[in-house]
Design a protein around this motif. Structure first.
Motif, PDB file in Angstrom:
ATOM      1  N   LYS A 101       0.922  -0.973  -0.004  1.00 55.33           N
ATOM      2  CA  LYS A 101      -0.154  -0.132  -0.107  1.00 55.33           C
ATOM      3  C   LYS A 101       0.823   1.247  -0.197  1.00 55.33           C
ATOM      4  O   LYS A 101       0.508   2.214  -0.804  1.00 55.33           O
ATOM      5  N   ILE A 102       1.977   1.190   0.572  1.00 54.80           N
ATOM      6  CA  ILE A 102       3.015   2.362   0.979  1.00 54.80           C
ATOM      7  C   ILE A 102       3.830   2.457  -0.688  1.00 54.80           C
ATOM      8  O   ILE A 102       3.822   3.743  -1.191  1.00 54.80           O
ATOM      9  N   THR A 103       3.944   1.489  -1.201  1.00 57.19           N
ATOM     10  CA  THR A 103       4.516   1.408  -2.668  1.00 57.19           C
ATOM     11  C   THR A 103       3.733   1.872  -3.455  1.00 57.19           C
ATOM     12  O   THR A 103       3.935   2.938  -4.381  1.00 57.19           O
ATOM     13  N   TYR A 104       2.312   1.722  -3.450  1.00 53.42           N
ATOM     14  CA  TYR A 104       1.326   2.058  -4.428  1.00 53.42           C
ATOM     15  C   TYR A 104       1.168   3.729  -4.276  1.00 53.42           C
ATOM     16  O   TYR A 104       1.099   4.554  -5.096  1.00 53.42           O
ATOM     17  N   LEU A 105       1.165   4.088  -2.955  1.00 54.51           N
ATOM     18  CA  LEU A 105       1.117   5.780  -2.688  1.00 54.51           C
ATOM     19  C   LEU A 105       2.309   6.213  -3.170  1.00 54.51           C
ATOM     20  O   LEU A 105       2.364   7.271  -3.866  1.00 54.51           O
ATOM     21  N   THR A 106       3.613   5.659  -2.900  1.00 50.67           N
ATOM     22  CA  THR A 106       4.947   6.356  -3.582  1.00 50.67           C
ATOM     23  C   THR A 106       4.796   6.569  -5.018  1.00 50.67           C
ATOM     24  O   THR A 106       5.477   7.473  -5.543  1.00 50.67           O
TER      25      THR A 106
ATOM     26  N   HIS B 216      -4.278   8.835  -9.862  1.00 52.88           N
ATOM     27  CA  HIS B 216      -5.304   8.758  -9.068  1.00 52.88           C
ATOM     28  C   HIS B 216      -5.405   7.308  -8.424  1.00 52.88           C
ATOM     29  O   HIS B 216      -4.814   6.285  -8.887  1.00 52.88           O
ATOM     30  N   LEU B 217      -5.567   7.206  -7.073  1.00 52.96           N
ATOM     31  CA  LEU B 217      -5.067   5.968  -6.432  1.00 52.96           C
ATOM     32  C   LEU B 217      -6.675   5.441  -6.017  1.00 52.96           C
ATOM     33  O   LEU B 217      -7.506   6.188  -5.523  1.00 52.96           O
ATOM     34  N   ASP B 218      -6.475   4.117  -6.060  1.00 54.99           N
ATOM     35  CA  ASP B 218      -8.193   3.403  -5.510  1.00 54.99           C
ATOM     36  C   ASP B 218      -8.182   3.312  -4.129  1.00 54.99           C
ATOM     37  O   ASP B 218      -7.689   2.724  -3.551  1.00 54.99           O
ATOM     38  N   GLU B 219      -9.196   4.359  -3.635  1.00 58.88           N
ATOM     39  CA  GLU B 219      -9.158   4.482  -2.286  1.00 58.88           C
ATOM     40  C   GLU B 219      -9.645   3.070  -1.518  1.00 58.88           C
ATOM     41  O   GLU B 219      -9.474   3.039  -0.331  1.00 58.88           O
ATOM     42  N   GLN B 220     -10.500   2.349  -2.238  1.00 59.59           N
ATOM     43  CA  GLN B 220     -10.834   0.951  -1.823  1.00 59.59           C
ATOM     44  C   GLN B 220      -9.727   0.183  -1.529  1.00 59.59           C
ATOM     45  O   GLN B 220      -9.919  -0.755  -0.836  1.00 59.59           O
ATOM     46  N   LYS B 221      -8.694   0.319  -2.078  1.00 60.71           N
ATOM     47  CA  LYS B 221      -7.473  -0.529  -1.751  1.00 60.71           C
ATOM     48  C   LYS B 221      -6.483  -0.001  -0.856  1.00 60.71           C
ATOM     49  O   LYS B 221      -5.547  -0.521  -0.459  1.00 60.71           O
ATOM     50  N   GLY B 222      -6.907   1.111  -0.028  1.00 61.46           N
ATOM     51  CA  GLY B 222      -6.057   2.000   0.860  1.00 61.46           C
ATOM     52  C   GLY B 222      -5.871   1.167   2.275  1.00 61.46           C
ATOM     53  O   GLY B 222      -4.827   1.500   2.889  1.00 61.46           O
TER      54      GLY B 222
ATOM     55  N   GLN C  37      -7.337   9.100  -0.237  1.00 59.84           N
ATOM     56  CA  GLN C  37      -8.541  10.254  -0.441  1.00 59.84           C
ATOM     57  C   GLN C  37      -7.640  11.892  -0.612  1.00 59.84           C
ATOM     58  O   GLN C  37      -7.767  12.258  -1.549  1.00 59.84           O
ATOM     59  N   ASN C  38      -6.627  11.951   0.455  1.00 60.14           N
ATOM     60  CA  ASN C  38      -6.193  13.176   0.484  1.00 60.14           C
ATOM     61  C   ASN C  38      -5.175  13.450  -0.893  1.00 60.14           C
ATOM     62  O   ASN C  38      -5.386  14.394  -1.500  1.00 60.14           O
ATOM     63  N   PHE C  39      -4.748  12.341  -1.215  1.00 60.03           N
ATOM     64  CA  PHE C  39      -3.930  12.263  -2.501  1.00 60.03           C
ATOM     65  C   PHE C  39      -4.630  12.542  -3.664  1.00 60.03           C
ATOM     66  O   PHE C  39      -4.394  13.467  -4.419  1.00 60.03           O
ATOM     67  N   ASN C  40      -5.938  12.107  -3.786  1.00 57.23           N
ATOM     68  CA  ASN C  40      -6.660  12.131  -5.040  1.00 57.23           C
ATOM     69  C   ASN C  40      -7.394  13.744  -4.917  1.00 57.23           C
ATOM     70  O   ASN C  40      -7.379  14.026  -5.998  1.00 57.23           O
ATOM     71  N   GLN C  41      -7.453  14.195  -3.584  1.00 58.93           N
ATOM     72  CA  GLN C  41      -7.936  15.554  -3.547  1.00 58.93           C
ATOM     73  C   GLN C  41      -6.954  16.524  -3.972  1.00 58.93           C
ATOM     74  O   GLN C  41      -7.084  17.443  -4.935  1.00 58.93           O
ATOM     75  N   MET C  42      -5.806  16.037  -3.723  1.00 62.61           N
ATOM     76  CA  MET C  42      -4.609  17.194  -4.150  1.00 62.61           C
ATOM     77  C   MET C  42      -4.463  16.969  -5.718  1.00 62.61           C
ATOM     78  O   MET C  42      -4.266  18.061  -6.285  1.00 62.61           O
TER      79      MET C  42
END
Length: 124
Positions: free
Chosen positions: A4-9, A23-29, A37-42
């Motif tokens: 999950k951290i790698t996906y965010l990175t 865009h990140l899939d919030e369901q997989k967070g 969610q904050n990433f997607n808003q950004m």
């Protein structure tokens, strides 16, 4: 989890490379779903800002080219032929007016750039 951290990175790396459509899939967070969610808003805000900036640049370019074309046209007319004094004065007045328009445009952009720089500095 590390996945999950790698996906965010990877998402952050995409944004750093200029891809504001990332865009990140919030369901997989899982426990990081709030961060996703904050990433997607950004990225949404960055994309909107980029669109506004591009629209502004296109509009400004058009506004800048118009007086230049006018100045060039009247200057060319004045060089091509002998003009009566009254007509020449009218062309010179138009050239002067368009030059003032360019000055105002460049002053406004410099002011905007200065304000934008101050805003960025003041927020850090």
């Amino acid at each position: 989890s590390t996945k999950k951290i790698t996906y965010l990175t990877k998402g952050i790396d995409q944004v750093a490379a200029g891809n504001f459509a990332a865009h990140l899939d919030e369901q997989k967070g899982g426990p990081l779903s709030a961060s996703y969610q904050n990433f997607n808003q950004m990225t949404d805000q960055l994309a909107k800002t980029a669109t506004l900036r591009n629209d502004f640049i296109n509009q400004f370019s058009h506004e800048f080219r118009t007086p230049i074309a006018s100045i060039q046209g009247f200057a060319d007319l004045m060089q091509e032929r002998e003009l009566p004094k009254k007509e020449r004065q009218a062309y010179l007045a138009l050239i002067s007016k368009e030059a003032h328009r360019l000055t105002n445009l460049s002053t406004n952009v410099l002011t905007l750039t200065t304000l934008e720089s101050q805003t960025i500095v003041n927020h850090h």
